[in-house]
Write an enzyme that holds these catalytic residues in place. Structure first.
Site, PDB file in Angstrom:
ATOM      1  CB  SER A  25     -19.570   5.089  82.040  1.00 21.05           C
ATOM      2  OG  SER A  25     -20.445   4.055  82.462  1.00 21.05           O
ATOM      3  CG  HIS A 158     -15.451  34.567  43.740  1.00 24.45           C
ATOM      4  ND1 HIS A 158     -14.708  33.429  43.591  1.00 24.45           N
ATOM      5  CD2 HIS A 158     -16.368  34.560  42.738  1.00 24.45           C
ATOM      6  CE1 HIS A 158     -15.129  32.765  42.524  1.00 24.45           C
ATOM      7  NE2 HIS A 158     -16.146  33.424  41.989  1.00 24.45           N
ATOM      8  CB  SER A 279     -12.316  45.605  74.001  1.00 25.80           C
ATOM      9  OG  SER A 279     -10.981  45.888  74.367  1.00 25.80           O
ATOM     10  CE  LYS A 285     -11.964  45.823  68.697  1.00 28.54           C
ATOM     11  NZ  LYS A 285     -11.910  44.583  68.044  1.00 28.54           N
ATOM     12  CD  GLU A 292     -15.779  36.971  67.544  1.00 30.86           C
ATOM     13  OE1 GLU A 292     -14.755  37.346  66.981  1.00 30.86           O
ATOM     14  OE2 GLU A 292     -16.115  37.401  68.672  1.00 30.86           O
ATOM     15  CE1 TYR A 319     -20.951  -1.850  75.335  1.00 33.56           C
ATOM     16  CE2 TYR A 319     -19.425  -3.312  76.479  1.00 33.56           C
ATOM     17  CZ  TYR A 319     -20.013  -2.066  76.327  1.00 33.56           C
ATOM     18  OH  TYR A 319     -19.655  -1.035  77.162  1.00 33.56           O
TER      19      TYR A 319
END
Ligand code: ARG
Length: 458
Positions: A25, A158, A279, A285, A292, A319
């Site tokens: 690890s 809505h 873009s 754009k 996002e 464990y």
């Protein structure tokens, strides 16, 4: 073979190379180096104080550990996959450096309680940072809410225009969510902040250790009360992942709104150039990449919660090696949440607000129809009848391509004799907003008071 493994005594064959890599690890738990050293220093001091190891060994151990800390921080420490994890990398190096004394450090301790301690120490500090970022975001929202107190916008249900609200009121909704997220983080921290060392492998230890001393040394207000639970509990980490998932859900809703509001159809806000990209083909754009991506990253945080829940599901006490899989989801979540909060705080600070566009939209879509119904109720009509009458007026407007604010008094009276010429003042956007003068309502004085309350940290 066995001489470089700290547990090599009972083995006669070397570990398979790939097994060694597969089970190690160190690649991800090396980020616990600071907590591991801090925990070992406290443990060593306690061992000395209790007369379990000689005081001169304690001094050598502590100095050796601090040297190793420096080396790691200077990027001069060679982490070895053969030594599996951060605990054994540091311990092996210590013994290499100081000999015999180093080999006494692990007295009365196991990696099982050691790793539990390290994660708790680490997460405790990270939660403080997450909370600080939440405060930054709340602050940015409050600044925008204050600066835009006169801006009205359509409130939606809505995603259909419902009733006009203050833009600041909308922002304060997120302030409430992030304040609850902060509360969840702080609450979870209470359960993270408990000291597990002393559980040993699972049953406790035969040495006369002083767990309370270690706890005090490491600033823990309490010690764990059951050795099995101490080494097998990861619900404190799950709580953090759950609180983080809810936090990311909030950020993803906010993201979605910023994305919508930045479209040419809405144009309510403009995100600054630094938070968007263009873009390669469409010259017009300006894409809201940051919200996002935060919306997208919500998925990995939910995934991390599911991953650890599934790792822990049905594990027998105490464990099990499965639990080594706790770290990557935890670390990834910490990084994702901190990054998302930081970038959001900066983005909100720089967001520009198109007040006129929002004001225009606020008055459209029959947004004050509820106010007309309330008006009729105040004149004495039962609410259901008022609702019916206004519904007919709205249908009339749709038919004639008008807004309700375009109706003349004569037209209003087609739908109810209760209409008088005070109807016009009752259905402006400002009147509609300010009429909602209840605790938690969108009336300007209420919103102003809420901003003040939040500023006072309430
Ligand atoms: N690297 C291990 C982990 O992260 C440390 C604990 C190992 N304990 C053991 N008995 N193998 O879980």
């Amino acid at each position: 073979m066995s001489e470089d493994k700290l547990w090599g005594g009972r083995f006669t064959q070397p570990t398979d190379k790939f097994v060694e890599e597969f089970t190690a690890s160190i690649e991800f738990d090396k980020r616990l180096y600071h907590q591991d050293i801090r925990g070992s220093v406290a443990h060593a001091r306690m061992l000395g104080r209790q007369g379990i190891i000689p005081q001169e060994d304690v001094d050598k151990i502590v100095n050796g550990l601090l040297d190793i800390l420096q080396q790691i921080e200077a990027g001069q420490f060679d982490f070895s996959v053969g030594l599996e994890d951060i605990h054994m990398n540091i311990e092996a190096r210590l013994s290499q450096k100081i000999g015999e004394a180093g080999k006494r450090l692990h007295t009365g301790r196991s990696r099982n309680d050691q790793v539990a301690l390290d994660i708790r120490l680490y997460l405790r500090d990270e939660i403080v940072e997450v909370v600080a970022y939440l405060d930054m975001l709340v602050d940015a929202l409050l600044n925008q809410a204050e600066a835009n107190l006169d801006v009205v916008m359509p409130g939606f249900t809505h995603l259909q225009s419902a009733q006009p609200i203050l833009f600041s009121h909308h922002l304060l909704a997120y302030v409430e969510m992030f304040k609850r997220d902060k509360g969840r983080m702080e609450d979870c921290c209470k359960r993270v902040n408990v000291m597990p060392l002393g559980a040993g492998a699972l049953a406790g230890t035969t040495f006369p250790i002083d767990r309370e001393y270690v706890a005090e040394h490491l600033d823990f207000p309490a010690v764990t009360r059951n050795s099995l639970d101490s080494v097998s509990d990861r619900d404190f980490a799950l709580e953090f992942l759950a609180a983080s998932s809810i936090l990311m859900m909030h950020l993803s809703r906010f993201s979605e709104e910023l994305i919508l509001w930045s479209t040419s159809a809405f144009r309510f806000v403009e995100l600054s150039d630094g938070f968007c990209t263009g873009s390669s083909i469409m010259p017009q754009k300006k894409n809201p990449d940051v919200p996002e991506l935060v919306r997208g990253k919500t998925g990995r945080v939910y995934g991390n919660l599911m991953a650890l829940l599934t790792v822990m599901k049905a594990l027998p006490l105490a464990y099990n090696k499965d639990m080594q899989e706790d770290k990557e989801p935890l670390f990834d979540t910490i990084d994702t949440v901190k990054g998302s909060l930081k970038i959001f705080a900066d983005m909100v600070k720089e967001m520009r607000v198109h007040a006129a566009v929002m004001a225009k939209a606020a008055g459209q879509g029959f947004s004050t129809a509820t106010d007309v119904a309330d008006y009729l109720v105040r004149k004495g009509l039962p609410f259901r009848d008022a609702h019916e009458a206004v519904g007919k007026a709205v249908a009339y407007c749709v038919e004639n391509e008008m807004e309700i604010t375009d109706l003349s008094l004569a037209e209003w009276q087609l739908f109810s004799p209760y209409f008088c010429d005070d109807i016009f003042a009752a259905i402006t956007v400002e009147a509609s907003v300010n009429a909602r003068n209840v605790t938690g309502g969108t009336a300007r004085n209420r919103v102003e008071a809420e901003i003040r309350r939040c500023r006072e940290g309430k």
